[in-house]
Design an enzyme around this catalytic site. Structure first.
Site, PDB file in Angstrom:
ATOM      1  N   GLY A 109       0.788  -1.225   0.000  1.00 23.33           N
ATOM      2  CA  GLY A 109       0.000   0.000   0.000  1.00 23.33           C
ATOM      3  C   GLY A 109       0.823   1.278   0.000  1.00 23.33           C
ATOM      4  O   GLY A 109       0.542   2.206   0.750  1.00 23.33           O
ATOM      5  N   SER A 110       1.831   1.349  -0.866  1.00 22.63           N
ATOM      6  CA  SER A 110       2.732   2.507  -0.846  1.00 22.63           C
ATOM      7  C   SER A 110       2.011   3.815  -1.167  1.00 22.63           C
ATOM      8  O   SER A 110       2.294   4.851  -0.558  1.00 22.63           O
ATOM      9  CB  SER A 110       3.899   2.298  -1.813  1.00 22.63           C
ATOM     10  OG  SER A 110       3.442   2.077  -3.133  1.00 22.63           O
ATOM     11  N   ASN A 136      -5.801   5.144 -10.135  1.00 21.85           N
ATOM     12  CA  ASN A 136      -4.790   4.100 -10.067  1.00 21.85           C
ATOM     13  C   ASN A 136      -3.503   4.637 -10.678  1.00 21.85           C
ATOM     14  O   ASN A 136      -3.532   5.517 -11.538  1.00 21.85           O
ATOM     15  CB  ASN A 136      -5.252   2.868 -10.857  1.00 21.85           C
ATOM     16  CG  ASN A 136      -4.235   1.737 -10.812  1.00 21.85           C
ATOM     17  OD1 ASN A 136      -3.831   1.301  -9.735  1.00 21.85           O
ATOM     18  ND2 ASN A 136      -3.806   1.276 -11.976  1.00 21.85           N
ATOM     19  N   HIS A 162      -0.032   3.394 -12.710  1.00 23.61           N
ATOM     20  CA  HIS A 162       0.525   2.276 -13.484  1.00 23.61           C
ATOM     21  C   HIS A 162       1.981   2.593 -13.790  1.00 23.61           C
ATOM     22  O   HIS A 162       2.305   3.725 -14.178  1.00 23.61           O
ATOM     23  CB  HIS A 162      -0.267   2.094 -14.780  1.00 23.61           C
ATOM     24  CG  HIS A 162       0.167   0.915 -15.594  1.00 23.61           C
ATOM     25  ND1 HIS A 162      -0.242  -0.360 -15.304  1.00 23.61           N
ATOM     26  CD2 HIS A 162       0.991   0.820 -16.670  1.00 23.61           C
ATOM     27  CE1 HIS A 162       0.300  -1.195 -16.176  1.00 23.61           C
ATOM     28  NE2 HIS A 162       1.058  -0.501 -17.010  1.00 23.61           N
ATOM     29  N   ASP A 166      -6.614  -0.459 -17.431  1.00 25.55           N
ATOM     30  CA  ASP A 166      -5.668   0.622 -17.763  1.00 25.55           C
ATOM     31  C   ASP A 166      -6.147   1.484 -18.914  1.00 25.55           C
ATOM     32  O   ASP A 166      -5.334   2.120 -19.612  1.00 25.55           O
ATOM     33  CB  ASP A 166      -4.277   0.056 -18.100  1.00 25.55           C
ATOM     34  CG  ASP A 166      -3.657  -0.705 -16.944  1.00 25.55           C
ATOM     35  OD1 ASP A 166      -3.920  -0.338 -15.787  1.00 25.55           O
ATOM     36  OD2 ASP A 166      -2.903  -1.664 -17.198  1.00 25.55           O
ATOM     37  N   GLU A 226       6.619   7.847  -8.239  1.00 21.86           N
ATOM     38  CA  GLU A 226       5.196   7.499  -8.163  1.00 21.86           C
ATOM     39  C   GLU A 226       4.451   8.263  -7.069  1.00 21.86           C
ATOM     40  O   GLU A 226       3.320   8.724  -7.285  1.00 21.86           O
ATOM     41  CB  GLU A 226       5.034   5.991  -7.964  1.00 21.86           C
ATOM     42  CG  GLU A 226       5.359   5.183  -9.204  1.00 21.86           C
ATOM     43  CD  GLU A 226       5.165   3.694  -9.014  1.00 21.86           C
ATOM     44  OE1 GLU A 226       4.956   2.995 -10.023  1.00 21.86           O
ATOM     45  OE2 GLU A 226       5.213   3.222  -7.859  1.00 21.86           O
TER      46      GLU A 226
END
Length: 202
Positions: free
Chosen positions: A13-14, A108, A110, A151, A180
């Site tokens: 869960g970063s 999200n 990716h 995606d 990220e």
């Protein structure tokens, strides 16, 4: 009023950790309220409990029918009064009920420059390996809205990193992961501002 954030995570869960830290530091006008995991041994669950978030383990083991799992996830999100849902390394597809209830509010990240190296089966190390095998000169990360297609949702933010001569899967992965957290924070902040603007007009 602050926006309530909920998370879906399968492992560490970063993204949830990064965004929660930003909320605590006053860098994001939001409140982390809940984390759901399909993995009972997920480190993210222990972390979320320690942070005071509402937590739930919901998986196909307890809900063998996808529609039942979809409904159970939505029930927890509604109970937590979540406004925005963040996928933080969640390794399952979302069901129609959650997608419809949170349309335009599910994000999200990716680990590639979508639309390259996205789609079914493309996640984690598989993505970085595909980038290297393709001989790409750059990679990066993309934050996108989650829709029914894998995606395929609208891209909200994207950042490039170089692919350097001699890169291995691990060195490329580390370079992508380093950007990220900041990229997700930027995208969530922009989405929150958009939601507040829309709410002020109504």
């Amino acid at each position: 009023m602050p926006v309530n954030l909920a998370f879906l995570a399968s492992h560490g869960g970063s993204a949830a950790r990064h965004l929660t830290a930003a909320c605590r530091a006053g860098e994001l006008d939001a409140v982390p309220v809940a984390l759901i995991s399909n993995n009972s041994r997920s480190p993210a669950l222990d972390w979320a409990r320690a942070e005071g978030l509402q937590t739930a383990h919901l998986s196909s083991a307890g809900y063998p029918e996808p529609a039942e799992l979809d409904a159970a996830i939505l029930d927890v999100l509604r109970e937590a009064d979540a406004d925005v849902l963040i996928l933080s390394g969640y390794m399952r597809e979302l069901g129609r009920r959650v997608l419809d209830a949170f349309a335009g509010r599910v994000l999200n990240i990716h680990p590639s420059l979508l639309p390259r190296h996205g789609g079914r089966g493309m996640y984690g190390d598989r993505v970085h390996r595909a980038v290297l095998e393709a001989g790409d000169s750059e990679s990066g990360a993309t934050v996108h809205l989650v829709t029914a297609g894998i995606d395929e949702g609208p891209r909200l933010a994207q950042q490039q990193v170089p692919v350097r001569p001699g890169d291995t899967l691990e060195t490329l992965k580390a370079r992508v992961q380093a950007i990220e957290g900041g990229l997700m924070l930027r995208a969530v902040r922009e989405l929150i501002e958009e939601l507040k603007t829309t709410e002020a007009r109504t």
